[in-house]
Design a protein around this motif. Structure first.
Motif, PDB file in Angstrom:
ATOM      1  N   ASP A  67       0.830  -1.204   0.000  1.00  0.00           N
ATOM      2  CA  ASP A  67       0.000   0.000   0.000  1.00  0.00           C
ATOM      3  C   ASP A  67       0.866   1.257   0.000  1.00  0.00           C
ATOM      4  O   ASP A  67       1.952   1.296   0.589  1.00  0.00           O
ATOM      5  CB  ASP A  67      -0.912   0.024   1.227  1.00  0.00           C
ATOM      6  CG  ASP A  67      -1.987  -1.049   1.175  1.00  0.00           C
ATOM      7  OD1 ASP A  67      -2.315  -1.493   0.055  1.00  0.00           O
ATOM      8  OD2 ASP A  67      -2.472  -1.449   2.243  1.00  0.00           O
ATOM      9  N   ILE A  68       0.369   2.292  -0.652  1.00  0.00           N
ATOM     10  CA  ILE A  68       1.051   3.578  -0.715  1.00  0.00           C
ATOM     11  C   ILE A  68       0.445   4.502   0.340  1.00  0.00           C
ATOM     12  O   ILE A  68      -0.773   4.659   0.399  1.00  0.00           O
ATOM     13  CB  ILE A  68       0.904   4.212  -2.114  1.00  0.00           C
ATOM     14  CG1 ILE A  68       1.526   3.290  -3.174  1.00  0.00           C
ATOM     15  CG2 ILE A  68       1.547   5.596  -2.166  1.00  0.00           C
ATOM     16  CD1 ILE A  68       1.207   3.701  -4.596  1.00  0.00           C
ATOM     17  N   THR A  69       1.293   5.092   1.176  1.00  0.00           N
ATOM     18  CA  THR A  69       0.806   6.010   2.197  1.00  0.00           C
ATOM     19  C   THR A  69       0.302   7.303   1.563  1.00  0.00           C
ATOM     20  O   THR A  69      -0.749   7.834   1.931  1.00  0.00           O
ATOM     21  CB  THR A  69       1.904   6.323   3.222  1.00  0.00           C
ATOM     22  OG1 THR A  69       2.350   5.093   3.808  1.00  0.00           O
ATOM     23  CG2 THR A  69       1.391   7.247   4.323  1.00  0.00           C
ATOM     24  N   ASP A  76       1.695   3.132 -17.707  1.00  0.00           N
ATOM     25  CA  ASP A  76       1.310   3.443 -19.086  1.00  0.00           C
ATOM     26  C   ASP A  76       0.216   4.510 -19.146  1.00  0.00           C
ATOM     27  O   ASP A  76      -0.749   4.408 -19.908  1.00  0.00           O
ATOM     28  CB  ASP A  76       0.842   2.166 -19.804  1.00  0.00           C
ATOM     29  CG  ASP A  76       0.888   2.316 -21.322  1.00  0.00           C
ATOM     30  OD1 ASP A  76       1.529   3.256 -21.820  1.00  0.00           O
ATOM     31  OD2 ASP A  76       0.267   1.485 -22.007  1.00  0.00           O
ATOM     32  N   GLY A  77       0.375   5.522 -18.311  1.00  0.00           N
ATOM     33  CA  GLY A  77      -0.528   6.668 -18.332  1.00  0.00           C
ATOM     34  C   GLY A  77      -1.793   6.529 -17.510  1.00  0.00           C
ATOM     35  O   GLY A  77      -2.561   7.479 -17.389  1.00  0.00           O
ATOM     36  N   LYS A  78      -2.019   5.348 -16.906  1.00  0.00           N
ATOM     37  CA  LYS A  78      -3.235   5.122 -16.129  1.00  0.00           C
ATOM     38  C   LYS A  78      -2.891   4.904 -14.660  1.00  0.00           C
ATOM     39  O   LYS A  78      -1.926   4.216 -14.334  1.00  0.00           O
ATOM     40  CB  LYS A  78      -3.997   3.909 -16.672  1.00  0.00           C
ATOM     41  CG  LYS A  78      -4.465   4.088 -18.113  1.00  0.00           C
ATOM     42  CD  LYS A  78      -5.172   2.844 -18.615  1.00  0.00           C
ATOM     43  CE  LYS A  78      -5.609   3.017 -20.071  1.00  0.00           C
ATOM     44  NZ  LYS A  78      -6.279   1.797 -20.593  1.00  0.00           N
ATOM     45  N   LYS A  79      -3.714   5.488 -13.792  1.00  0.00           N
ATOM     46  CA  LYS A  79      -3.510   5.331 -12.358  1.00  0.00           C
ATOM     47  C   LYS A  79      -3.581   3.860 -11.985  1.00  0.00           C
ATOM     48  O   LYS A  79      -4.518   3.154 -12.359  1.00  0.00           O
ATOM     49  CB  LYS A  79      -4.561   6.128 -11.587  1.00  0.00           C
ATOM     50  CG  LYS A  79      -4.370   6.114 -10.083  1.00  0.00           C
ATOM     51  CD  LYS A  79      -5.395   7.008  -9.398  1.00  0.00           C
ATOM     52  CE  LYS A  79      -5.217   6.998  -7.883  1.00  0.00           C
ATOM     53  NZ  LYS A  79      -6.205   7.870  -7.216  1.00  0.00           N
ATOM     54  N   SER A  80      -2.584   3.401 -11.246  1.00  0.00           N
ATOM     55  CA  SER A  80      -2.507   1.994 -10.884  1.00  0.00           C
ATOM     56  C   SER A  80      -3.076   1.775  -9.488  1.00  0.00           C
ATOM     57  O   SER A  80      -2.807   2.537  -8.564  1.00  0.00           O
ATOM     58  CB  SER A  80      -1.053   1.518 -10.924  1.00  0.00           C
ATOM     59  OG  SER A  80      -0.954   0.154 -10.594  1.00  0.00           O
ATOM     60  N   SER A  81      -3.857   0.730  -9.357  1.00  0.00           N
ATOM     61  CA  SER A  81      -4.434   0.362  -8.066  1.00  0.00           C
ATOM     62  C   SER A  81      -4.387  -1.155  -7.937  1.00  0.00           C
ATOM     63  O   SER A  81      -5.057  -1.875  -8.680  1.00  0.00           O
ATOM     64  CB  SER A  81      -5.884   0.853  -7.961  1.00  0.00           C
ATOM     65  OG  SER A  81      -6.457   0.467  -6.731  1.00  0.00           O
ATOM     66  N   GLY A  82      -3.574  -1.644  -7.016  1.00  0.00           N
ATOM     67  CA  GLY A  82      -3.420  -3.086  -6.878  1.00  0.00           C
ATOM     68  C   GLY A  82      -2.442  -3.630  -7.903  1.00  0.00           C
ATOM     69  O   GLY A  82      -1.817  -2.879  -8.654  1.00  0.00           O
TER      70      GLY A  82
END
Length: 265
Positions: A67-69, A76-82
Motif C-alpha cells: 500500500d502507498i501512504t 502506461d498513463g493510467k492510475k494503478s491500483s493493486g
C-alpha cells in the motif's frame, strides 16, 4: 509527462510524490520520503542505494504489492491500483513452485489465463531456450543450481508478456562468477526482448553494467539523491576507464564497501 517541442512523451511508469510509512511500536516511521520519477518505455532503470534504504518497498509499491501512504503510481498513463497484469516480478529468492518442472513453472502464468496447451508450451519453450535452459524442461527446481533457478524465474516473468519487469536483487545470493554470468544474460535478454525493467541492487558494478539510468536513493526516509544516465556502449567493460570513473564517483555518494572489501570482512 515530458515535452520535446510539440511532442508529448508518455512515461511507462510515473511516480508522483510517493511516500510510505510503517507503524512501529505505535509510532509512524517514514521509509519513503517523497519520490517523483518518470521511466520511459523499454528503459532499463536501476534503483540503487545502501541496504535497508527502501528500494524493495518502492518496487513493491510499483507492483501493487504494498500500500502507498501518499502519492500515485501511473502505469502506461493510467492510475494503478493493486497488482497490474502488465507487470512481472523476479524476486530475491527464486520463488519457484517445487512441485512443477521447469516447463511447468515457466508456463504457469499462461496456463492460469486459460491459454491452450500447444500455444503456451511453444511460448514457454521459446523463453526456456532464450535463458539457456534447453534440455532442462523436465527438471524440478531441487535439481537446479541457484543461477539456473533464477533463469527459470526470468523466463517465467517474460512468458507472461509483461510491459514492465521488476527485479528485486535477483542475483544477490549467487556467487561472484555466477552473478556476473547472470548479469550478462539479463543484458542480452533485455536487448533482444525489449521491456521496461526496474532493477534493485546495492552492487555498484551491477548497476553500471546493466542500467540506462541509475536512480540513487538516500537512506530512510528515501528520496532521490541523484540520477546518472549511463551512456557507455553495450556490452560494457567493468575495467574501462569510463566505467571505473563512474564507479568511483558513485561510491563517494553511497557508503557501500567495494566488493574486494566485502570479501575481506
Amino acid at each position: 509527462m515530458e515535452r520535446t517541442g510539440a511532442i508529448e512523451k508518455q512515461s511507462m511508469v510515473r511516480l508522483e510524490n510517493i511516500k510510505k510509512s510503517f507503524d512501529v511500536s505505535g509510532k509512524s516511521v517514514e521509509v519513503i520520503g517523497g519520490i517523483d520519477l518518470d521511466i520511459e518505455k523499454n528503459e532499463f532503470v536501476v534503483l540503487f542505494g545502501a541496504g535497508q534504504c527502501g528500494k524493495t518497498t518502492l518496487l513493491k509499491m510499483i507492483a501493487g504489492l504494498e500500500d502507498i501512504t501518499k502519492g500515485t503510481v501511473y502505469i502506461d498513463g493510467k492510475k494503478s491500483s493493486g497488482f497490474h497484469p502488465g507487470v512481472g516480478m523476479v524476486y530475491q529468492t527464486t520463488s519457484l513452485f517445487p512441485w512443477l518442472t521447469v516447463m511447468g513453472n515457466v508456463e504457469f502464468g499462461p496456463k492460469a489465463r486459460g491459454i491452450k496447451k500447444e500455444e503456451r508450451r511453444k511460448k514457454a519453450q521459446y523463453y526456456i531456450d532464450l535463458v539457456g535452459l534447453h534440455g532442462f524442461e523436465k527438471h524440478y527446481p531441487v535439481k537446479l543450481s541457484g543461477g539456473m533457478c533464477q533463469r527459470v524465474g526470468i523466463a517465467r516473468a517474460y512468458c507472461n508478456d509483461p510491459d514492465i519487469i521488476l527485479m528485486d536483487e535477483p542475483f544477490g545470493h549467487l556467487d561472484a562468477q555466477t552473478r556476473y554470468m547472470m548479469e550478462e544474460e539479463v543484458e542480452k535478454i533485455w536487448a533482444k526482448e525489449k521491456r521496461t525493467v526496474i532493477f534493485v541492487t546495492n552492487n555498484i558494478e551491477e548497476a553500471l553494467y546493466l542500467a540506462d539510468r541509475i536512480i540513487i536513493l538516500t537512506e530512510c526516509p528515501a528520496v532521490v539523491a541523484k540520477e546518472y544516465r549511463i551512456d557507455l556502449p553495450r556490452p560494457r567493460s567493468m575495467v574501462s576507464e569510463e566505467f571505473l570513473a563512474l564507479r568511483e564517483e558513485i561510491s563517494q555518494l553511497v557508503d557501500i564497501p567495494r566488493e574486494s572489501e566485502e570479501k575481506a570482512v
